[in-house]
Scaffold this active site. Structure first.
Site, mmCIF file in Angstrom:
data_model
loop_
_atom_site.group_PDB
_atom_site.id
_atom_site.type_symbol
_atom_site.label_atom_id
_atom_site.label_comp_id
_atom_site.label_asym_id
_atom_site.label_seq_id
_atom_site.Cartn_x
_atom_site.Cartn_y
_atom_site.Cartn_z
ATOM 1 N N SER A 141 0.848 -1.182 0.000
ATOM 2 C CA SER A 141 0.000 0.000 0.000
ATOM 3 C C SER A 141 0.884 1.233 0.000
ATOM 4 O O SER A 141 2.065 1.179 0.361
ATOM 5 C CB SER A 141 -0.878 -0.006 1.257
ATOM 6 O OG SER A 141 -1.493 1.241 1.480
ATOM 7 N N TYR A 154 -2.020 -0.474 10.548
ATOM 8 C CA TYR A 154 -2.058 -0.746 9.106
ATOM 9 C C TYR A 154 -0.771 -0.286 8.430
ATOM 10 O O TYR A 154 -0.178 -1.014 7.624
ATOM 11 C CB TYR A 154 -3.273 -0.050 8.488
ATOM 12 C CG TYR A 154 -3.481 -0.379 7.029
ATOM 13 C CD1 TYR A 154 -4.026 -1.599 6.653
ATOM 14 C CD2 TYR A 154 -3.130 0.533 6.030
ATOM 15 C CE1 TYR A 154 -4.216 -1.905 5.306
ATOM 16 C CE2 TYR A 154 -3.327 0.235 4.694
ATOM 17 C CZ TYR A 154 -3.866 -0.986 4.338
ATOM 18 O OH TYR A 154 -4.042 -1.301 3.014
#
Length: 305
Positions: A141, A154
């Site tokens: 990501s 995350y």
């Protein structure tokens, strides 16, 4: 040669395949003629995805953080569909909120699924990839290089997954196994829709530059990643313009910190800084550490053609 398809007739493994990008990748790779092994926590949802595919496919209900169960799943995939030529570590969850008041178990679960689960996926399927001289794709990501406030677990997990994949690439290159990293931005999945359901996360996203706020359809992102699989790319950016961000990567933490220093106090005054829990239906399915029943690895296995 322009129409040569190196993926046709080969086997692909996709984790987190019950919904979102995982399901999109399964459909995209099936459209390119690959047999598909779908791995996830939600047996019924996996079955629905499998029924859509125009190729042979199998469903395997498994928790990617369970070493033994994933080892058994890898053996079943090899038995049912043959050794994989492609393995995509896509399973992932997220939670939001201030780190100081975050639930330790939820925070740890994000790390376990996104980082440890990716490593377990690689470890269990690596013998098959070595045999096929295949390709492993780690779904990362922009959080790996543009860490955002209120998303500490995350961001840490995706930065770790990126470093893990880089290390694995260096170890496996001379053995014929390619390792790629996919840098994703906002993709129209249940998890991202849940982000916008929480005031603080929605407002933080709203303060990004306009191009960085765009949400991309799953089908488009899946097509970008499938093309990277075909090319055995070392990196893939979804959207492609993210490649331009890499040269200024060292500046991003400073820019994020300055923006957050203006935005977070205002949000705190409104009382918006609270934990979200695991986001999206996939997050709910991943809340528990192991598959129900403590060891079923082939729940509802199906064969689709």
């Amino acid at each position: 040669m322009a129409h040569h398809n190196p993926l046709r007739g080969r086997t692909a493994v996709v984790t987190g395949a019950a919904r979102g990008l995982g399901a999109g990748l399964a459909r995209e790779l099936a459209g390119r003629g690959m047999r598909i092994a779908l791995i996830g926590r939600e047996a019924e949802t996996l079955e629905r995805v499998s029924r859509e595919l125009p190729v042979e496919s199998r469903c395997y209900e498994a928790d990617v953080t369970d070493d033994d169960l994933m080892e058994r799943t890898a053996r079943r995939v090899a038995r049912d569909l043959g050794e994989p030529s492609v393995v995509i570590a896509n399973a992932g969850v997220a939670e939001g909120g201030p780190f100081a008041t975050s639930d330790p178990g939820t925070w740890r679960r994000v790390i376990e699924v996104n980082l440890v689960g990716s490593a377990i996926t690689a470890r269990t399927f690596l013998p098959g990839l070595l045999a096929s001289r295949g390709y492993f794709l780690q779904v990362a990501s922009t959080a790996a290089f543009g860490s955002a406030p209120m998303m500490s677990a995350y961001c840490a997990s995706k930065a770790g997954a990126e470093s893990f994949a880089q290390s694995l690439r260096a170890e496996c290159a001379h053995r014929g196994v390619g390792v790629g990293i996919a840098y994703l931005h906002w993709t129209d999945t249940d998890m991202v829709r849940d982000v916008d359901a929480h005031d603080v996360l929605r407002e933080l996203r709203a303060h990004m530059p306009r191009p960085a706020r765009t949400v991309y359809p799953v089908e488009k992102v899946a097509s970008w990643l499938a093309e990277a699989v075909r090319r055995r790319s070392a990196t893939v950016y979804a959207p492609p313009w993210l490649r331009l961000v890499q040269p200024v990567r060292p500046l991003l933490p400073l820019l994020v910190a300055r923006s957050s220093a203006r935005t977070l106090p205002r949000l705190a005054e409104r009382g918006a800084l609270s934990a979200t829990g695991l986001l999206g239906p996939g997050g709910l399915a991943a809340r528990e550490g192991r598959t129900d029943g403590g060891g079923r690895g082939d729940a509802g296995s199906s064969d689709r053609r």
